[in-house]
Design an enzyme around this catalytic site. Structure first.
Site, PDB file in Angstrom:
ATOM      1  N   HIS A 258      15.463  60.908  14.648  1.00 41.85           N
ATOM      2  CA  HIS A 258      14.442  60.039  14.061  1.00 41.85           C
ATOM      3  C   HIS A 258      13.247  59.973  15.004  1.00 41.85           C
ATOM      4  CE1 HIS A 258      12.531  56.462  12.302  1.00 41.85           C
ATOM      5  NE2 HIS A 258      13.257  56.712  11.235  1.00 41.85           N
ATOM      6  N   ASP A 315      19.500  58.168   6.480  1.00 44.22           N
ATOM      7  CA  ASP A 315      19.839  59.022   5.336  1.00 44.22           C
ATOM      8  C   ASP A 315      21.272  59.539   5.383  1.00 44.22           C
ATOM      9  OD1 ASP A 315      17.195  59.090   4.070  1.00 44.22           O
ATOM     10  OD2 ASP A 315      16.585  60.137   5.887  1.00 44.22           O
TER      11      ASP A 315
END
Length: 365
Positions: A258, A315
């Site tokens: 991320h 996700d």
């Protein structure tokens, strides 16, 4: 013109009171409240918090939920719009068209008063699930199902999507999904719609701008990518070979890493727990076992061997939850948008309240 920050990485563009992220400590707060705590509430309460700035009391929540339920139904002409807008791989193409068309049925579309914007906000939050469920049922060739106002925001969506009342755990899972998807500071879609709002374009136009940005595989489309990856891996036994093949080809492994978080994404922890619980309720833990095996291999390869802080992002385990809820991968980004719309609206309202048109400069080369 000074140093260029490619992708605006690390650039602070504005002040906000909507959310806070500490990527080193793995902290995410909406309006000062940890997301793990908010995940135990209803989506209606979190939506109210984001849009109005404070948690509702009991009466305020009752009134807000009632207004949302009253706005769940679509204009009768929208049925024709949804039927003629076919889509192939990505349902978000249709959703953005549907939202654009629905704006024409809103008599307050071009009224920019605070009251009108709140009215439009409630309509958007309420109608997103109805539109997403209807477009999916049209895609598979069955009649859309109208809202059930005896059900919560999340449970009603699953009912409209599948035609059956979800179990308590399924309803909890989708509510948590909407809450965890609701807000995440200046991610690409939120920044793009704040740019639109800064021109004083209307709320619908700004939200459509967010939808277009969310579609990208490096943003909201990543969830679909994880679901497709799980289909490719097939079995926990194949996880090791899959990861090693990706590493050897220097290909991206979906659901890991991320831009902001350098530790475990706090949302991923909540998703992992609900994925485990729903796998046990289903009596089929294959998807969960596969994901956990992939996580362990990635931890060994990148953190233990290379010292690189690459952890599951939002996700990864959310894709596992979607698998157990029988949400097709083509619908994943649109379902993400159902939750995110409350955060998007909050950012639009914040931009309107203290506006200066967002217009950076470029360095000519």
């Amino acid at each position: 013109m000074g140093d260029i920050k490619k992708g605006l990485e690390g650039v602070v563009a504005l002040d906000t009171s909507i959310s806070f992220i500490d990527g080193l400590q793995g902290i995410l707060k909406y309006r000062g409240i940890e997301v793990e705590h908010l995940a135990e509430m209803s989506y209606d309460a979190v939506s109210y918090l984001l849009i109005n700035g404070i948690l509702p009391d009991e009466q305020e929540l009752t009134d807000y939920s009632s207004r949302l339920k009253n706005e769940r139904f679509l204009h009768h002409n929208m049925a024709d719009v949804l039927k003629i807008c076919e889509f192939g791989i990505e349902s978000l193409d249709l959703l953005r068209t549907a939202i654009s068309c629905s704006a024409h049925f809103d008599t307050e579309k071009d009224i920019h008063s605070p009251e009108a914007n709140i009215n439009k906000a409630i309509r958007l939050v309420a109608k997103f699930p109805t539109m997403v469920a209807a477009l999916e049922r049209n895609r598979i060739g069955v009649e859309p199902i109208g809202p059930n106002n005896d059900l919560s925001h999340g449970a009603n969506f699953l009912y409209m999507l599948t035609g059956r009342i979800p179990t308590d755990l399924e309803a909890e899972a989708i509510e948590k999904d909407f809450i965890l998807s609701a807000e995440h500071e200046l991610n690409p879609s939120t920044f793009s719609l704040r740019i639109a709002a800064s021109t004083l374009s209307d709320l619908y136009s700004a939200i459509i701008c967010g939808l277009c940005t969310l579609k990208g595989p490096l943003h909201g489309g990543a969830r679909k990518g994880v679901m497709d990856m799980l289909d490719e891996v097939i079995s926990p036994d194949n996880a090791e070979n899959y990861i090693q093949d990706k590493i050897s080809k220097k290909e991206k492994i979906m659901g890991f890493g991320h831009r902001v978080y350098k530790t475990y994404d706090p949302r991923a922890q909540v998703y992992k727990d609900i994925a485990r619980r729903i796998s046990l309720e289903n009596g089929d833990t294959v998807w969960y076992d596969m994901a956990e095996k992939l996580e362990h291999i990635m931890y060994h390869e990148f953190i233990e061997l290379r010292g690189k802080p690459i952890y599951p992002n939002v996700d990864f385990y959310s894709a596992v939850v979607y698998k157990y809820l029988d949400i097709p991968s083509e619908l994943a980004t649109s379902v993400f948008a159902i939750g995110r719309v409350s955060g998007w609206i909050a950012h639009c309202l914040e931009q309107y309240s203290d506006n200066r048109v967002i217009r950076p400069r470029a360095n000519f080369v």
